[in-house]
Design an enzyme around this catalytic site. Structure first.
Site: not given
Lengths: 195, 147
Positions: A166-167
């Site tokens: 998700c980064h």
């Protein structure tokens, strides 16, 4: 006369007994949740796995103890510190942070993500190492182009950050946006992947 | 679970001695893992674990009685015997009921009403057994220390 003379702890015996309990519980199918921590450049990460797969990665700022307590309520109270089940993911995290691994190959248990959030989490591994997508692009890929804010929530509540990247989701103006592990952690990961 | 391991080990050693304590500990926690999801949220976990440990200890005593030849108690593993052996030895010489009451009250920290529920008998009897046990332990322990 009191029992102060008896030590409260006997670390050697307790370690031996704990290992035996983990082995017994694993054999009898009672180890619903195994956990361990790993030290990384983004701080200590708590890893938890069910027999299905990795179910949770927790940053230190979230609070490891608090999250373990929540897991006993949401997944199962049968929780033991049992590093062996998490050896593979720990080793792959080591390689990732050393810059020698660009994708994770471990079974995941995504039971903590539901509905649209699950759709987002399932799309995220498609974003290649070193690349980023905007929240709007992810919304479109997950089938709801207008749900840009919901993508932000889905990323913030991703149960397995780092392993599910998700980064790699950033704002359309190029700034990083928020992150479960804090903005510094997001910068560290994206910088590592850009190298 | 991890929180109660040391307490249950002390209780098992006090009640069974070092040799059988580790098996009883393992069986107690395995049984606890099995039963844990059914435990009410407001349950007293210490009392619940001691209750399971007590049943495991009863199994050991029953098995002991069936053994054809009495075997001298030789601690054969770990370093439990070095773990302040005099006090353990003194505990082992207490009458059964006193040994249980002392272990469950003074090592597990259970109130006498809980102990009575586990061992049978009344709250008063449990209190008396613990008091008598401590008195006797004091005598035995002093003997062992000066011996």
């Amino acid at each position: 006369m009191n029992f102060d003379a008896l030590p409260l702890e006997d670390p050697a015996a307790q370690a031996r007994l704990h290992a035996r309990l983990v082995a017994d519980a694993e054999r009898e199918g009672l180890l619903d949740l195994a956990y361990r921590t790993v030290d990384t450049p983004v701080g200590s990460l708590l890893l938890a796995a069910t027999p299905v797969g990795l179910v949770r990665v927790v940053y230190e700022n979230v609070g490891h103890d608090a999250e373990l307590t929540r897991l006993t309520e949401t997944v199962s109270p049968r929780v033991l510190h049992a590093p062996a089940r998490l050896d593979t993911v720990a080793w792959q995290l080591d390689e990732y942070f050393a810059g020698r691994r660009t994708a994770f190959d471990v079974p995941l248990d995504l039971r903590l993500a539901r509905g649209f959030r699950l759709a987002v989490v399932e799309h995220l591994p498609a974003i290649q190492y070193g690349r980023t997508e905007t929240y709007a692009q992810v919304a479109a890929a997950a089938g709801s182009p207008k749900a840009v804010r919901a993508v932000g929530t889905a990323c913030a509540t991703n149960p397995v950050p780092v392993v599910v990247p998700c980064h790699r989701v950033v704002r359309s103006d190029g700034s990083f946006g928020g992150y479960a592990g804090g903005r510094d952690a997001k910068r560290t990961l994206l910088t590592l992947e850009a190298a | 679970m991890d929180r109660y391991g040391a307490m249950v080990l002390r209780v098992c050693r006090a009640v069974l001695g070092p040799t059988d304590a580790e098996d009883a500990w393992s069986e107690t926690f395995l049984a606890a893992l099995k039963a844990y999801p059914g435990l009410p949220e407001d349950a007293n976990v210490e009392a619940w674990l001691v209750t399971i440990a007590h049943r495991k200890a009863l199994d050991v005593w029953r098995a002991d009685r069936r053994r054809p030849v009495a075997v001298a108690e030789v601690p054969d593993r770990g370093r439990a015997d070095e773990w302040h052996g005099d006090l353990w030895a003194a505990l082992a010489r207490l009458p059964h009921k006193q040994r249980l009451a002392v272990a469950y009250h003074h090592l597990a920290g259970l109130p006498y009403a809980e102990i009575a529920a586990i061992t049978g008998g009344t709250t008063d009897a449990a209190r008396r057994a613990a008091a008598d046990g401590m008195k006797r332990l004091r005598t035995l322990y002093t003997e062992e220390e000066t011996a």
